[in-house]
Every structure is written in structure tokens, then in C-alpha cells.
Write a protein that holds these residues in place. Structure first.
Motif, PDB file in Angstrom:
ATOM      1  N   THR A   1       0.823  -1.211   0.000  1.00  0.00           N
ATOM      2  CA  THR A   1       0.000   0.000   0.000  1.00  0.00           C
ATOM      3  C   THR A   1       0.858   1.264   0.000  1.00  0.00           C
ATOM      4  N   THR A   2       1.921   1.242   0.780  1.00  0.00           N
ATOM      5  CA  THR A   2       2.776   2.430   0.851  1.00  0.00           C
ATOM      6  C   THR A   2       3.454   2.685  -0.502  1.00  0.00           C
ATOM      7  N   MET A   3       3.947   1.620  -1.122  1.00  0.00           N
ATOM      8  CA  MET A   3       4.635   1.787  -2.405  1.00  0.00           C
ATOM      9  C   MET A   3       3.694   2.371  -3.456  1.00  0.00           C
ATOM     10  N   ILE A   4       2.442   1.927  -3.443  1.00  0.00           N
ATOM     11  CA  ILE A   4       1.477   2.434  -4.425  1.00  0.00           C
ATOM     12  C   ILE A   4       1.176   3.912  -4.131  1.00  0.00           C
ATOM     13  N   HIS A   5       1.054   4.258  -2.860  1.00  0.00           N
ATOM     14  CA  HIS A   5       0.849   5.672  -2.525  1.00  0.00           C
ATOM     15  C   HIS A   5       2.006   6.519  -3.063  1.00  0.00           C
TER      16      HIS A   5
ATOM     17  N   GLU B   1      -2.473   5.305  13.958  1.00  0.00           N
ATOM     18  CA  GLU B   1      -3.715   4.639  14.313  1.00  0.00           C
ATOM     19  C   GLU B   1      -4.891   5.477  13.821  1.00  0.00           C
ATOM     20  N   PRO B   2      -5.947   4.901  13.288  1.00  0.00           N
ATOM     21  CA  PRO B   2      -6.206   3.470  13.073  1.00  0.00           C
ATOM     22  C   PRO B   2      -5.703   2.927  11.740  1.00  0.00           C
ATOM     23  N   TYR B   3      -4.588   3.448  11.242  1.00  0.00           N
ATOM     24  CA  TYR B   3      -3.900   2.883  10.078  1.00  0.00           C
ATOM     25  C   TYR B   3      -4.774   2.792   8.828  1.00  0.00           C
ATOM     26  N   VAL B   4      -5.216   3.929   8.363  1.00  0.00           N
ATOM     27  CA  VAL B   4      -6.093   3.950   7.202  1.00  0.00           C
ATOM     28  C   VAL B   4      -5.341   4.544   6.004  1.00  0.00           C
ATOM     29  N   PRO B   5      -5.333   3.823   4.890  1.00  0.00           N
ATOM     30  CA  PRO B   5      -4.696   4.371   3.698  1.00  0.00           C
ATOM     31  C   PRO B   5      -5.618   5.366   2.996  1.00  0.00           C
ATOM     32  N   THR B   6      -5.062   6.174   2.110  1.00  0.00           N
ATOM     33  CA  THR B   6      -5.905   7.102   1.358  1.00  0.00           C
ATOM     34  C   THR B   6      -6.795   6.344   0.386  1.00  0.00           C
ATOM     35  N   ALA B   7      -6.251   5.342  -0.269  1.00  0.00           N
ATOM     36  CA  ALA B   7      -7.069   4.549  -1.185  1.00  0.00           C
ATOM     37  C   ALA B   7      -6.514   3.143  -1.298  1.00  0.00           C
ATOM     38  N   ASN B   8      -7.417   2.163  -1.293  1.00  0.00           N
ATOM     39  CA  ASN B   8      -7.034   0.786  -1.585  1.00  0.00           C
ATOM     40  C   ASN B   8      -7.363   0.441  -3.037  1.00  0.00           C
ATOM     41  N   PHE B   9      -8.532   0.921  -3.475  1.00  0.00           N
ATOM     42  CA  PHE B   9      -8.947   0.683  -4.854  1.00  0.00           C
ATOM     43  C   PHE B   9      -8.725   1.977  -5.625  1.00  0.00           C
ATOM     44  N   LEU B  10      -7.841   1.921  -6.594  1.00  0.00           N
ATOM     45  CA  LEU B  10      -7.562   3.146  -7.344  1.00  0.00           C
ATOM     46  C   LEU B  10      -8.155   3.021  -8.734  1.00  0.00           C
ATOM     47  N   PRO B  11      -8.736   4.093  -9.217  1.00  0.00           N
ATOM     48  CA  PRO B  11      -9.269   4.037 -10.582  1.00  0.00           C
ATOM     49  C   PRO B  11      -8.123   3.902 -11.580  1.00  0.00           C
ATOM     50  N   VAL B  12      -8.460   3.465 -12.771  1.00  0.00           N
ATOM     51  CA  VAL B  12      -7.444   3.405 -13.827  1.00  0.00           C
ATOM     52  C   VAL B  12      -7.052   4.836 -14.177  1.00  0.00           C
ATOM     53  N   LEU B  13      -5.758   5.063 -14.229  1.00  0.00           N
ATOM     54  CA  LEU B  13      -5.263   6.417 -14.479  1.00  0.00           C
ATOM     55  C   LEU B  13      -4.476   6.423 -15.774  1.00  0.00           C
ATOM     56  N   ARG B  14      -4.120   7.620 -16.194  1.00  0.00           N
ATOM     57  CA  ARG B  14      -3.193   7.697 -17.303  1.00  0.00           C
ATOM     58  C   ARG B  14      -1.787   7.583 -16.697  1.00  0.00           C
TER      59      ARG B  14
ATOM     60  N   GLY C   1      -5.506  -2.980  -3.075  1.00  0.00           N
ATOM     61  CA  GLY C   1      -4.969  -3.470  -1.812  1.00  0.00           C
ATOM     62  C   GLY C   1      -6.078  -3.845  -0.842  1.00  0.00           C
ATOM     63  N   ILE C   2      -5.661  -4.405   0.287  1.00  0.00           N
ATOM     64  CA  ILE C   2      -6.627  -4.916   1.255  1.00  0.00           C
ATOM     65  C   ILE C   2      -6.684  -4.014   2.481  1.00  0.00           C
ATOM     66  N   SER C   3      -5.518  -3.590   2.930  1.00  0.00           N
ATOM     67  CA  SER C   3      -5.470  -2.706   4.092  1.00  0.00           C
ATOM     68  C   SER C   3      -4.158  -1.938   4.029  1.00  0.00           C
ATOM     69  N   SER C   4      -3.891  -1.171   5.070  1.00  0.00           N
ATOM     70  CA  SER C   4      -2.661  -0.392   5.076  1.00  0.00           C
ATOM     71  C   SER C   4      -1.405  -1.250   4.977  1.00  0.00           C
ATOM     72  N   TYR C   5      -1.453  -2.428   5.597  1.00  0.00           N
ATOM     73  CA  TYR C   5      -0.244  -3.246   5.632  1.00  0.00           C
ATOM     74  C   TYR C   5      -0.372  -4.538   4.844  1.00  0.00           C
TER      75      TYR C   5
END
Lengths: 311, 641
Positions: free
Chosen positions: B310-314, B327-340, B359-363
């Protein structure tokens, strides 16, 4: 209607161990001390056999203690200056079945006795008193690795209990104990896993699990007694459930922990009460050997043990 | 402020640096790479450099030994510039940018355990319906009827009409760029054009309109962006053929070796941009090499699929990862739209698409989703487990009915970091070790059969197992034997694996008690996380049918030895399958099949994340695992030392 007791059935049994060797066993002790062998949790006599009582050992030092509070030193008086007279007093006057001698004088800061002196002291002590011995190092690992093998050899065939082996320093002691026919104390820092790991490491060197006594490290009343209590209880539950690597009797250094508390040092005989409460609590969590200091506390706790076992 | 010229050898690159700046910061500005696992905190001791000329001021540290001092070795991060300098960067302190050899790649990527056959093969273009079994980007050749007075719909409508003749699907957009050139292009090409169609979240985009039939030139990329290693493949989307595979190090390593350090770094000024820039330039360089070696035009690379934690994708998308760490360890996005792809800074066809595996969760990131996909455990009737051994160890348990995942912070020891002679699984890494039981002599083999430079993860597994076997260490991990290879140092005892005379290293290749402790903690984290996950589901290890082991190990992983040190549970060795980089395999499936892409979405929402830290038994389980193989020997009945 008669009450039906719900009884637990245990698969395991704590190993039984004899401290001291008499003439038939090739030693020179007048008496021997047996500990362990339980097939049940402490004092649950109906659930399994409890062949041996908890035993109290008097703690003596090879050098006059320096940090003992007045309440404690006054109980012994001048004999503290002479380890042999001190041992005599414990055995003859206070009826000690067992002595625990701490080789404090070998510590680099407290006399720095060399291995030869330490060995001579043990030989002399074995001649002077005829009760079995527990021999404890000075607490300085590298020094203990020199003096304990010498003490062990000096006490060869007397089947002493020698300690303490710790996870980072156990090999030298195990080798000596193995060579000279003693038993070993394995000390772990209030940690059931490390207790178990150390037992495995020691038995890997060829010293059987039946020759190990666990020093679980205890705290006195108000200083972590409940942690020690629950660790001992957990270890005992695991052992009785069949875990052989934890099925060792416990030795608890009650006197040492009690007399460093500020309550004990404050005087007013609080220390005696503190030592009694600490010891009696630990008996209930499975202590097999209690190393104690104050004669009055020993007397009370011995009476308590009698009352528990003379049902 | 006074400035000095600092020259780095052997690169022979110079830079002007302010007085009192560190050599490391000068190297970064000079674009010269110096290893720095700790990100310049002065604790890892990896940034050793040799001072050839000049005056410096060294901050006190306990890392440089007497001998090293005599040889003018300094830590780049703790040494301040006081005059013009000439600094040599020894081999050990460089990032080895050598590409992995074909043999290594074979081991890492070639034996991917992949059940690609289970996913419907990607058919040529349209026979099976456009997107059911087709790549992320598809090319479609159209011969349009020329407009007449009777058939006068617009150029764009004409294309849509022709498309609908194949299948009715929602064209979401065509792009102003395409529309602007459409009139000219259709007429110049005599109404014969090729459309590049890309799937964008259940709709279709006309990515590009080209003149003539270019359907034979349709390429895509898949990448696994690891914290340490980035792997990528160039794929011919028509033939599904993999044209080339590359793996190299993530240049972000300069800013710290684990995700947490990088998240912290991203929070500093310019930090996020630098990290983003580092990953993009690594990937762009790889892309360039892949297309050049295969004679592919960059404009024919129409899409890219990226898996990564998740971090690498961010960081790839330059999205602030700060909340992953809090805490509570929330990513900005797990499912990202298709981008250019261009939006993320990835250089392919300027209108090419980028998809990130959800992704599934932050970690537990998209790399695990891809791993689950490629290992096929989501289709199995029997209970399976996937263990991805990395800095962040991830474990997935389940089958076709359920999937549950957890992450354990294992530390980077098995990736060769935080251990004295550790290195990544690349050329010169010792990966296979055998120790003689009587004289403790060591037999080893290295990746690429080069002179040894250090020890990689699989080497450490072998080493620990052999040291236990030969009685050099006890089950607690303490060195207990004596011999010429065992010596006492200021920091404890160490065992010499390889003397420097036979190594490509400034110092002896050793393992010390602190290293063993580190490795022990890593293996305990992985094992106990697996054990807790199994226990949490009310199951036991013996219920598991197959265990898939993924991770950045080199060409080789000895499963038996991994069991013997207690990293993996003691089950029949035949139950284990080493699958190498499962994340890349999954990404490649997604690239080639929209069905796989849809499955990845399903999987990412289906996999339940289990937070280990809320399980009260985890610490106890972990403490028990801090022993070789385990405190509870009954859990490892087949292991005897």
C-alpha cells in the motif's frame, strides 16, 4: 447430601529431586532433602500425590553481609562475621535442614575471593556442618564462571544444588554440575518461555531435566509478587498437563527479595511480616524451596507448612 | 557560506557542498549512490567511504573500528565536510545496479508458480467478446465505410457505430486529443484505422486512434514495486508472450529501508516528491531498457499494471502515505481508478493507462492480492496458506470459501538489512551454506558464482540451520562453540563465514549474536503470525493442504532448513511450494486478462484483514517462537539438533 469434589486429572508430574548425599550415596551429609514429585497443583491433596513438603533453606554468606538492615542482622548478632559460626547457629540452634550459601565474597566489589579460596571455604563448610548445601554465585557472571566450578569440585559427590545458570551464561556451570554430580538452578526473569528454553538448553548439554530446579525470579509483596505467582502457576499448569521441559521444582529467594524492600528496611519488624507473607503466598503457587533470612519468619513459615500438611 | 568541492570515486563525479554538510548529503546532490539503510541516522553503518584527500570532522560513533579508522574509513552520514575532498565509495557501499543475471532471473521469476491456465487464455481480440478474456489494452482494426450524403453521421459516431457492430459497450470517453485529429486522420488513412481500447472501470475508453492496421504492435508492462526490489516485465499483449523481465533495486532505498522510514521521510519537505521521483526514475529506466532490448516503440506500450504494498502504491502516485502509519492505520485509497500512466510520471504511450492492483489494508497491499490471484488459493477446495516473507511479512489463509490475511512486522533481516554482512539477493550474495561439523569449515555458493560480498536471506536460513546442526550456536542463538572462526568482539561473539581474503569485501563476512537475535525475531514474527492466524480461524497447521512461500529470496530457498530454524511450520516438506515473486505473476495475469482484473477487485474486497495486535495471544506466541526452532519442541517433531 454429600458434596462431590470435582477433581482434575493430570497427565504430568513434577520431577522429584534429592539434595545432599549421605554415606550410602557416597557423600557425607547427615540428612538429605527431597523436593518435588507432585502430581497436582499445590495443596490439592485429593487431585494427586504430594510426596514432599516445601522446604526452607537458611541463607548464609561467605562474607559478612553489608547491606542487611538492622532488623535482620540483630537476629543473628556477631556470628554474621564468621560464616562457620553463622552456619553452626542455623543448623544447631535454628534447626536448619538445608543451608544456602551465597559466595558474595568472590564478587569483584566485595572481596574478590579467588577460586582456590572459594573452594577451600566450601570444603571447610562441608566439614563443619552436615546438612545439604545450596551454593549460589556472587552474581558476577565472569567471576562465577571461575569460582563455581571450583566450589562444585570441592563439593564433589555431596549432591549440592548450585546456581544460578542463566540463558546467557549456563554452559560452564552445567559442565561442572554434570562432572561433579550436583543439581542446577536455572534462573529466568519472570518469563515462562525463557524458563522453558533454558531447561531445554541445559538438557541439550546432557544434564537431565530431572536435575534442574527453576528459579523463576520472584518479587516480594508489593514488588511484583503477583507476577511471580502467576508465572509459577502457569508453569505448573503446563508441567502437569504433560510438558516435561517445565516439570521442575521451584526455588524462591524470598529473603533476598524481602530484605531489599523499603518496608523491610524501615524497621519495626515489618521485614519479618513481609518475608512471611511473601513465602506463604509463594507456597500456594508451588514453591518447593524457600531461601529465607530471618529466623522469626522461618519459624512462622515452618509452622504454616506444618499446619498445611498435618491435615 | 563556504563551499567545497567534493569528488566521488570511482564515478569521478564532483559537487560543490557547503561546509559542515555531510558526505552523504553531498553524494545525494551529486547523484552518487551510497548505501544508507537508516536514511542517514548514523546507526546502520552501511555508508562507509574511504577518505582519499581532505579534511573532515567526524561525529562520534561506535561503528568505525580501529582498523577501519587506520584505513581512513568514515561513515558518510556522520562526517562533515571541512575542505575539498576526494572520497572513494567502496564496492560494499554502492548500490549494485548490475541487472540480475538471467540465471538469477530464472530463479526469481521463471519458476513462478502460476496457474495462468486456470484463467481463460486471452484470445486474439474479438472472438470471445471484447473484454471477457482480453488484455488491459486491446487494439481493434476498423475499415469504416466512407461517409456519403445518405450516410452522413459524424466521424466519431461512425467509429462508435462500427464498434457497436462488434459488441455494445459503453464508451466513456475518447479524449479531445483524439477528436481533434480525427477528421484528418480518418481521411488520410482512407477510413482504415486501429483503435486502442482501454478498460476503465467497467467502461471503455478509446485511448488512441492510429492510421492503418497496427494491431500487431500492442504491448503492456507489469510491475511489482517492492520496498526493496522492483521487478517488471514487458509483455506482447497479442501473443501473451513475455518479451523481457528485469529486476532492480528500488532507488527509494536511499531514504530508508522499510516502509515506516519512508512514510516518515515522505512527511518531510520535498520528501514525498523525492520518493515519488525515485520510484518513477527506477521504473522508467527499466522500461527504457526493456523496450530497447526488444525493439519495441515506447508509443506501442499502451498500458501498465502495478502491484505493490500500500505504501509503495501511494508513493508511486505521489499520494501522502502519512495515515498508514498512524492509528487506526487507514490508507488514502485501496482501490484506485485506472489512471493515465503519464499522470503518475511513468513514461509509456502518453495516453497509456495505469492500473494498480487493489490493496486490502494499510499493511496488506495489492502485492498480496496479486499473490492470492497467481497462487490460485482462492479457487482451491482445500485450505491453503500464502506466506510472503519480506520486511513486512504477509500471510493469507483460506480457500474458495474464505480468505483472511494478516501482516507481521518481520523486519528486514531476511532481506539482508540490519544484519552485519547482510545484502540483498543479488550477484555475490552467499545463498547456500554448509558447515563441517568437526572443524566448522564453511562451504558456500553465491549468486552468479561471484566472490562473496555478503549473505542474503536464503543464505541466512542455511547459515542458522547449519550453525545449529554443527553445534556452533545453541537453540537460544548464542554462539557456544570455540574454533578459529569464532571470535570475541566488543559487541559479542561472531562466527566468520568467509574471511576477507577470499571475499569481495573490505571486512570478513561474519554473523554475530546480535544478527542471530535479529533473524530470530524476524522468523518468530512470521511463524507466530501464521500460527495466530490459523488459531484465530479455529484451525491448526495440519489442516493446511498447501503452503505457498513467496518472497524476494534468490534462486534458492531450502524449505527444510526454513522449517528447521522455525521460520515455517513443521509440516511435510511436500506441502510447501516456493513460488518466488507471486505479486509480479499476478500483475501479469491482470495485464493479460480483464477477468483476472475483475477477480483482483473481488479478492481485495473479499479478503478479510485480521489485525494481529488486537489478538492477546500474539505476544505470547511470538515470545515462544524466539527460540530455535521453537520453545514448544512438540510443535517441531521432525526437528532434532
Amino acid at each position: 447430601m454429600e458434596t462431590q469434589l470435582v477433581l482434575e486429572k493430570w497427565a504430568g508430574v513434577i520431577s522429584a529431586l534429592t539434595i545432599g548425599a549421605n554415606k550410602e550415596d557416597g557423600g557425607s551429609r547427615a540428612n538429605i532433602v527431597r523436593i518435588g514429585g507432585q502430581g497436582s497443583l499445590p495443596l490439592l491433596f485429593k487431585e494427586g500425590s504430594i510426596p514432599n513438603r516445601p522446604v526452607i533453606a537458611f541463607e548464609i554468606w561467605d562474607t559478612p553481609p553489608q547491606d542487611w538492615p538492622d532488623d535482620l542482622t540483630s537476629a543473628y548478632g556477631k556470628v554474621l562475621n564468621d560464616p562457620f559460626a553463622w552456619a553452626d547457629k542455623c543448623v544447631n540452634e535454628l534447626k536448619a535442614q538445608l543451608l544456602c550459601v551465597r559466595m558474595q565474597g568472590a564478587h569483584p566489589d566485595f572481596g574478590n575471593k579467588d577460586p582456590g579460596e572459594a573452594a577451600n571455604f566450601i570444603s571447610a563448610l562441608l566439614t563443619r556442618v552436615k546438612v545439604p548445601l545450596i551454593i549460589i554465585g556472587s552474581g558476577d557472571d565472569s567471576k562465577d564462571n571461575l569460582i563455581l566450578p571450583a566450589c562444585s569440585e570441592a563439593a564433589k559427590n555431596e549432591r549440592c544444588l548450585i546456581g544460578c545458570a542463566v540463558q546467557d551464561n549456563y554452559k560452564t556451570l552445567v559442565a561442572s554440575v554434570l562432572a561433579d554430580g550436583h543439581h542446577i538452578i536455572a534462573e529466568s526473569p519472570i518469563d515462562i518461555n525463557i524458563a522453558k528454553q533454558l531447561n531445554i538448553l541445559i538438557s541439550d548439554m546432557g544434564l537431565s531435566l530431572e536435575r534442574i530446579v527453576i528459579n523463576p525470579t520472584i518479587g516480594a509483596l508489593g514488588y511484583g509478587l503477583e507476577y511471580a505467582y502467576s508465572i509459577m502457576e502457569r508453569a505448573r499448569l503446563a508441567a502437569l498437563s504433560g510438558d516435561k521441559t517445565l516439570a521442575s521444582p521451584f526455588i524462591c529467594f524470598v529473603g533476598q527479595e524481602t530484605w531489599r524492600t523499603k518496608e523491610a528496611k524501615a524497621g519495626y519488624e515489618q521485614g519479618v511480616i513481609w518475608e512471611i507473607i511473601t513465602a506463604t503466598s509463594l507456597i500456594q503457587s508451588g514453591a518447593d524451596l524457600l531461601v529465607m533470612r530471618h529466623p522469626a519468619a522461618v519459624e512462622k513459615v515452618a509452622g504454616y507448612i506444618d499446619s498445611l500438611f498435618n491435615k | 557560506m563556504q563551499k567545497f568541492k567534493v569528488t566521488f570515486l570511482p564515478d569521478n563525479k564532483s559537487v560543490l557542498a557547503e561546509k559542515d554538510k555531510t558526505i552523504l548529503s553531498a553524494a545525494i546532490s551529486a547523484g552518487v549512490y551510497i548505501n544508507s539503510v537508516c536514511g542517514g541516522d548514523g546507526v546502520c553503518g552501511r555508508c562507509k567511504v574511504i577518505l582519499k584527500k581532505g579534511q573532515v570532522n567526524e561525529q562520534p560513533n561506535g561503528i568505525i573500528s580501529e582498523v577501519e579508522r587506520k584505513n581512513n574509513i568514515y561513515l558518510a552520514c556522520l562526517t562533515n565536510i571541512h575542505s575539498d575532498l576526494e572520497v572513494e565509495i567502496p564496492e560494499n557501499s554502492r548500490l549494485n545496479f548490475d541487472r540480475l543475471t538471467p540465471m538469477e532471473l530464472g530463479g526469481r521469476l521463471g519458476n513462478l508458480y502460476s496457474e495462468a491456465e486456470d484463467i481463460q487464455p486471452v484470445g486474439p481480440k474479438l472472438e470471445e467478446g471484447l473484454f471477457k478474456h482480453s488484455p488491459f489494452a486491446t487494439k481493434l482494426y476498423l475499415e469504416l465505410p466512407a461517409p456519403t450524403l445518405n450516410d452522413s453521421i459524424s466521424d466519431l459516431e461512425r467509429i462508435y457505430r462500427a464498434l457497436r457492430g462488434y459488441e455494445d459497450f459503453p464508451v466513456i470517453q475518447t479524449g479531445l486529443f483524439n477528436i481533434r485529429q480525427l477528421g484528418e486522420l480518418l481521411r488520410d488513412s482512407e477510413w482504415k484505422v486501429t483503435l486502442t481500447l482501454g478498460k476503465r472501470n467497467d467502461t471503455v475508453e478509446i485511448v488512441l486512434v492510429e492510421s492503418g492496421d497496427t494491431t500487431n504492435k500492442n504491448f503492456g508492462l507489469c510491475f511489482d514495486i517492492g520496498t526493496t526490489t522492483i521487478s517488471g516485465q514487458l509483455v506482447d499483449l497479442n501473443s501473451k508472450k513475455i518479451l523481457g523481465t528485469k529486476a532492480t533495486y528500488n532507488q527509494q532505498a536511499t531514504f530508508g529501508n522499510d516502509v515506516i522510514t519512508r512514510i516518515v521521510y515522505a512527511g518531510q519537505s520535498d520528501g514525498l516528491e523525492k520518493l515519488h521521483e525515485a520510484v518513477c526514475s527506477t521504473m522508467n529506466q527499466m522500461i527504457l531498457e526493456l523496450i530497447q532490448e526488444n525493439n519495441v516503440d515506447l508509443n506501442d506500450v499502451n498500458c501498465i499494471v502495478c502491484s505493490g504494498n500500500t505504501t509503495m502504491i501511494h508513493l508511486l502516485l505521489s499520494v501522502d502515505p502519512a495515515h498508514i502509519r498512524k492509528e487506526p492505520y487507514v490508507p488514502t485509497a485501496n482501490f484506485l481508478p485506472v489512471l493515465r500512466a503519464a499522470e503518475a510520471g511513468i513514461n509509456i504511450n502518453p495516453r497509456g493507462l495505469l492500473s494498480c492492483v487493489p490493496g486490502i489494508s494499510s499493511y496488506v497491499g495489492g502485492d498480496i492480492t496479486a499473490g492470492v490471484l497467481s497462487s490460485g488459493i482462492y479457487q482451491k477446495d482445500e485450505l491453503c496458506m500464502l506466506i510472503d516473507i519480506g520486511t513486512n511479512g504477509e500471510i493469507v489463509l483460506g480457500n474458495k470459501d474464505f480468505l483472511v490475511a494478516c501482516a507481521a512486522s518481520a523486519g528486514p533481516a531476511f532481506e539482508g538489512s540490519g544484519v552485519t554482512s547482510g545484502m540483498r539477493a543479488s550477484s555475490g550474495a552467499i545463498q547456500n551454506i554448509d558447515i563441517d561439523k568437526t572443524d566448522f569449515s564453511v562451504k558456500y555458493s553465491t549468486i552468479g558464482n561471484k566472490k562473496p560480498r555478503g549473505i542474503c536471506g536464503s543464505g541466512y536460513i542455511d547459515l542458522l540451520s547449519s550453525m545449529l546442526e554443527s553445534g556452533i550456536i545453541d537453540k537460544g542463538g548464542k554462539i557456544k562453540a570455540v574454533g578459529k572462526r569464532i571470535r570475541q568482539t566488543d559487541t559479542g561473539r561472531e562466527f566468520v563465514v568467509c574471511f576477507k581474503e577470499e571475499a569481495d569485501s573490505l571486512s570478513d563476512i561474519v554473523i554475530n549474536e546480535a544478527d542471530i537475535e535479529n533473524l530470530k525475531r524476524s522468523k518468530a514474527a512470521i511463524y507466530s503470525a501464521s500460527a495466530i492466524l490459523v488459531k484465530h480461524m479455529g484451525l491448526s497447521f495440519t489442516d493446511i493442504y498447501k503452503i505457498f512461500i513467496a518472497g524476494g529470496f534468490g534462486t534458492y530457498l531450502d524449505i527444510d532448513k526454513a522449517v528447521r530454524i522455525g521460520l515455517l511450520p513443521d509440516l511435510a516438506r511436500s506441502k510447501f511450494v516456493f513460488i518466488g515473486n507471486s505479486a509480479l505473476a499476478g500483475a501479469s495475469q491482470i495485464l493479460l486478462s480483464n477477468q483476472a482484473m475483475a477477480m483482483a477487485d473481488t479478492l481485495a474486497s473479499k479478503i478479510t484483514y485480521f489485525e494481529l495486535s488486537v489478538d492477546p495471544g500474539y505476544m505470547d506466541e511470538y515470545s515462544q517462537a524466539l527460540f530455535f526452532p521453537h520453545t514448544d519442541l512438540t510443535k517441531f517433531p521432525s526437528v532434532r539438533f
